[in-house]
Design a protein around this motif. Structure first.
Motif, PDB file in Angstrom:
ATOM      1  N   PHE A  58      -3.420  -2.757   6.827  1.00 41.88           N
ATOM      2  CA  PHE A  58      -3.914  -3.081   5.412  1.00 41.88           C
ATOM      3  C   PHE A  58      -3.656  -2.609   4.364  1.00 41.88           C
ATOM      4  CE2 PHE A  58      -7.099  -2.981   9.827  1.00 41.88           C
ATOM      5  CZ  PHE A  58      -6.140  -4.825   9.704  1.00 41.88           C
ATOM      6  N   ALA A  59      -2.352  -1.725   4.241  1.00 48.97           N
ATOM      7  CA  ALA A  59      -2.197  -0.505   3.128  1.00 48.97           C
ATOM      8  C   ALA A  59      -1.691  -1.166   2.421  1.00 48.97           C
ATOM      9  CB  ALA A  59      -1.722   0.596   3.579  1.00 48.97           C
ATOM     10  N   VAL A  60      -1.622  -1.388   1.422  1.00 50.30           N
ATOM     11  CA  VAL A  60      -0.362  -2.157  -0.100  1.00 50.30           C
ATOM     12  C   VAL A  60       0.412  -0.686  -0.112  1.00 50.30           C
ATOM     13  CG1 VAL A  60      -1.830  -3.216  -0.947  1.00 50.30           C
ATOM     14  CG2 VAL A  60      -2.028  -1.058  -2.403  1.00 50.30           C
ATOM     15  N   PRO A  61       1.980  -1.984  -1.119  1.00 49.82           N
ATOM     16  CA  PRO A  61       3.211  -1.409  -0.509  1.00 49.82           C
ATOM     17  C   PRO A  61       2.824  -0.564  -1.706  1.00 49.82           C
ATOM     18  CG  PRO A  61       3.584  -3.426  -0.264  1.00 49.82           C
ATOM     19  CD  PRO A  61       2.330  -2.854  -0.149  1.00 49.82           C
ATOM     20  N   VAL A  62       3.478   1.390  -2.119  1.00 53.35           N
ATOM     21  CA  VAL A  62       3.227   1.289  -3.124  1.00 53.35           C
ATOM     22  C   VAL A  62       4.574   2.506  -3.841  1.00 53.35           C
ATOM     23  CG1 VAL A  62       2.063   3.089  -5.455  1.00 53.35           C
ATOM     24  CG2 VAL A  62       0.555   1.617  -3.967  1.00 53.35           C
ATOM     25  N   GLU A  63       5.718   1.442  -4.521  1.00 53.43           N
ATOM     26  CA  GLU A  63       6.916   1.754  -4.813  1.00 53.43           C
ATOM     27  C   GLU A  63       6.632   3.175  -5.205  1.00 53.43           C
ATOM     28  OE1 GLU A  63       9.623  -0.552  -5.007  1.00 53.43           O
ATOM     29  OE2 GLU A  63       9.220  -1.278  -2.874  1.00 53.43           O
ATOM     30  N   GLU A  64       6.330   2.768  -6.746  1.00 52.45           N
ATOM     31  CA  GLU A  64       6.162   3.992  -7.756  1.00 52.45           C
ATOM     32  C   GLU A  64       3.911   3.651  -8.258  1.00 52.45           C
ATOM     33  OE1 GLU A  64       7.820   2.718 -12.130  1.00 52.45           O
ATOM     34  OE2 GLU A  64       9.204   1.751 -10.462  1.00 52.45           O
TER      35      GLU A  64
END
Length: 803
Positions: A386-392
């Motif tokens: 469920f986590a959202v991707p966070v590249e920065e």
């Protein structure tokens, strides 16, 4: 007197009535003894002053009625082999419930020193409302209880919560006529519209009308029987009336009413579980009218007592000093004929115990009233799903509660067969962006369905009713009987249950000290639609003070979390849903907000509870920061990071540290809260001598209260909500309360030594931006582009038209 006949036409024999009456008299005797006696429990000698307690405390008036109900519940549980529990609404009648648990033996099993003999009876009497003893109300210390007897109004909601997803359980609920006047109890009559006869147990309300409260008559007791009957029928019940003051007649009528009610419940459940009609059934309710203080002194000092408000608490005062009153007390106690009820050793006689069930079927021994014995670990799926991707940091936005909704749907799905998780809320599941749960379960509903309805389900486990009291009561009853749940609510209106959460926190704190009480799942609040994003609803919807209220309570029980983005909300929720014996308050927004941390970073940050976001500050590691910008909450975090980006651009030589706080109890001293920081930890994070500008979600003085002992408290300046609310734009809410990025930069310039002169131009630019904001929103009705379009980048901030 109206008599109710069982459907099979049978009724108790005279011998059975004698046994029921013996049990009832024994319970009455023990109730009186607890209020008055500290020695000579079996009256083996005349009462003397030294046998009487120096302080007389307790409630007699309701006790005879409670004893009658307990006696007759024993009978039907034993005869029918029922799994049952009882919620005692008039919990101030603690002497009655304690008396019955001692008679049945469940009390002595958890408190072996209070044995079922003369010595144990002496201890039972002496300990009641006595220093070092037990409370006068039904409390966690009372076997078989899930309902604190302090504040009135919540018994019926607790009973329905206990019955949910307990298909084989009968939950009797005694409702006092004083309690029936409260708002929460009045609304609780509608809970039968949500009870699923297929998957849920049954609730049998027993409305006990003895006519009086502490000093006044009660409304429902004064209603004509026909009018009260119509009222209860209007609530969807089939009333069964038991009225009288002759014990044998009342015993017969009560036995008949119990049998009729249980036959009706059996037929309703059998029909529904065999696939019968889906209409909402009309469940029985027993209306029991008996005199207040029944079997007690008729008169005292020439004034009527039995059947009046004077019997509410201690009907015979001053017994130690007043020989006449002492003689009346002895006559009262002997009227129960204790020599017939207890053996030479003080143990209850076989006839007294003839109606008592065995083992866990005893009301004081049911595991449903010690829910931790039944609780199973909640199957929370891996957060990676469920986590959202966070590249920065800050490159994307999500609705945090929308992301959480996906997790809750999975939990709902994982518990579909075991049915031990519920989501409750006052008509706000979709409003709070949790509508994904409808993919696993609809909303419980037993009334007719229309074509325009959505997500209603006769077997649903999402509970919505526009009463925060009932939502809270349902969930408390559900948790205390061994299940799991979450309460989602608008932040401003959760205050409606302030005193209910008080009682639950007290319950948890007390039960933690009782080794026989097994830990239960935590009471979890999700507060959203919060103060900073209620700009459209206005001042009436803006109040972040529930956190202040909860943090006044027992530190070993309460936890408060302010996750700043979607992944930290997931991490906090995962912890809260798995935890036990806590009240967890989670405050999170439902509007799109920046994603700051990856899941791994969020987990590490939540484990710390508070930490430095090195990527957001301008420290180079060679010296202490010039200023600390701290934040707690999603909107304050955004404003602090926006302020940090302005400082980076306008004052690049300034060493700025950014600290985010997720767990508010981390600010407390370690000695006062298990999560609190030591002085060394706090000083390392916030420094001892540098200015700390703290952007906080709620009322700013809470942060000062939590941190007032710290070495650097004099340098702490907190910005938060200060009751400056209205219907306006989102950014204007923070400007009105001086929590905006421009005000925070001005605070830094004002508080860093020597910076005021060097940065006078920057300060002026910030003040001009605030002035420009006021003009802009009044002309355009929206926030300035430099605010509305602002985003964070790794090297600072990208903006449309910044000052």
């Amino acid at each position: 007197m109206r008599r109710n006949k069982r459907s099979d036409g049978t009724s108790p024999t005279d011998e059975e009535i004698d046994a029921l009456d013996a049990h009832w008299r024994a319970a009455n005797y023990l109730a009186v003894g607890q209020i008055y006696l500290m020695d000579n429990p079996l009256l083996r000698k005349p009462l003397e002053p030294e046998h009487i307690k120096p302080r007389l405390l307790g409630h007699w008036g309701t006790s005879p009625g409670l004893n009658l109900v307990h006696t007759h519940l024993n009978r039907v549980v034993r005869n029918r082999g029922l799994d049952a529990m009882c919620v005692w609404g008039p919990g101030h009648g603690g002497p009655a419930v304690l008396a019955n648990s001692w008679l049945e033996g469940s009390y002595s099993e958890v408190y072996p020193d209070v044995s079922r003999d003369e010595e144990g009876m002496t201890r039972l009497f002496r300990q009641f409302s006595f220093p070092g003893g037990v409370p006068s109300h039904v409390a966690p210390e009372t076997p078989g209880s899930i309902h604190e007897g302090g504040e009135l109004g919540y018994s019926l909601a607790h009973a329905y919560g206990a019955a949910l997803d307990n298909p084989d359980l009968l939950v009797a609920c005694v409702i006092g006529d004083g309690e029936a006047e409260t708002g929460p109890l009045a609304a609780s009559w509608h809970a039968n519209k949500f009870l699923d006869p297929v998957h849920d147990g049954a609730v049998l309300p027993i409305l006990h009308l003895n006519g009086y409260k502490i000093a006044n008559p009660t409304v429902l007791a004064r209603l004509p029987e026909a009018e009260l009957d119509e009222l209860l029928r209007g609530y969807g019940h089939e009333p069964l009336h038991v009225t009288g003051d002759d014990p044998r007649q009342v015993h017969r009528a009560m036995a008949a009413a119990m049998d009729t009610a249980l036959d009706r419940i059996r037929d309703v459940q059998r029909e529904a579980r065999d696939g019968g009609p889906a209409e909402r059934p009309r469940w029985p309710v027993i209306v029991l009218r008996t005199p207040k203080g029944w079997t007690g002194p008729a008169e005292v000092d020439g004034l009527p007592v039995e059947g009046t408000w004077r019997s509410h608490q201690v009907p015979l005062p001053g017994v130690r000093e007043n020989a006449e009153h002492r003689a009346q007390l002895e006559a009262w106690l002997r009227s129960y004929r204790p020599e017939e009820l207890f053996g030479d050793d003080g143990a209850p006689s076989a006839r007294v115990l003839a109606c008592v069930p065995d083992g866990e079927r005893r009301l004081g021994a049911t595991p449903h009233a010690n829910g931790g014995l039944l609780r199973r670990d909640l199957p929370v799926p891996p957060l990676e799903r469920f986590a959202v991707p966070v590249e920065e940091p800050g490159a994307t936005r999500h609705e945090p509660t929308g992301v959480l909704g996906d997790l809750l749907e999975a939990v709902m799905d994982a518990t579909a067969d075991r049915r031990d998780f519920r989501l409750v809320g006052p008509d706000e599941t979709a409003s709070n962006r949790l509508q994904a749960v409808y993919g696993a379960s609809g909303k419980a509903w037993q009334e007719p369905l229309l074509k325009t309805d959505e997500h209603l389900d006769r077997h649903g486990r999402v509970m919505e009713i526009l009463s925060e009291h009932i939502c809270q009561g349902w969930l408390e009853g559900y948790l205390l009987t061994g299940r799991h749940g979450l309460f989602s609510c608008y932040e401003a209106f959760v205050h409606i249950v302030d005193s209910m959460v008080n009682q639950h926190i007290k319950w948890l704190r007390t039960s933690r000290a009782l080794p026989w009480r097994a830990p239960i799942a935590s009471l979890n609040y999700l507060l959203t639609s919060h103060v900073w994003r209620q700009d459209h609803n206005g001042f009436s919807h803006q109040d972040p003070g529930f956190v202040d209220h909860v943090l006044n309570k027992s530190p070993e029980v309460v936890r408060v979390y302010l996750p700043p983005d979607a992944n930290t909300l997931l991490s906090v929720a995962d912890h809260a849903l798995r935890s036990r014996d806590y009240v967890n308050v989670i405050v999170a927004g439902k509007q799109p907000c920046f994603d700051w941390l990856s899941l791994d970073e969020a987990r590490a940050h939540c484990a710390r509870g508070a930490g430095v976001w090195e990527w957001a500050g301008t420290e180079d590691g060679t010296r202490e920061p010039d200023v600390v910008l701290a934040c707690a909450g999603d909107v304050p975090t955004q404003e602090v990071l926006a302020a940090a980006s302005l400082l980076r651009r306008h004052l690049p030589d300034l060493a700025v540290r950014v600290v985010n706080v997720v767990d508010m109890t981390r600010l407390m001293p370690h000695e006062e809260h298990p999560h609190g920081m030591t002085d060394g930890e706090y000083d390392a994070l916030f420094t001892t001598d540098r200015p700390v500008i703290f952007g906080y979600h709620g009322y700013p003085w809470l942060v000062h209260r939590l941190a007032y002992r710290r070495a650097g408290h004099a340098n702490l300046h907190v910005r938060g909500y200060k009751e400056m609310g209205t219907t306006t734009t989102p950014f204007d809410m923070v400007v009105r309360n001086d929590l905006d990025r421009y005000r925070l930069v001005m605070d830094v310039i004002d508080r860093v030594p020597g910076l005021g002169v060097r940065a006078v131009g920057v300060r002026q630019a910030m003040a001009d931006a605030r002035t420009r904001h006021h003009s802009w929103i009044r002309e355009h009705g929206t926030d300035m582009p430099e605010v509305a379009d602002w985003t964070w980048t790794g090297s600072g901030a990208r903006r449309a038209d910044a000052p």
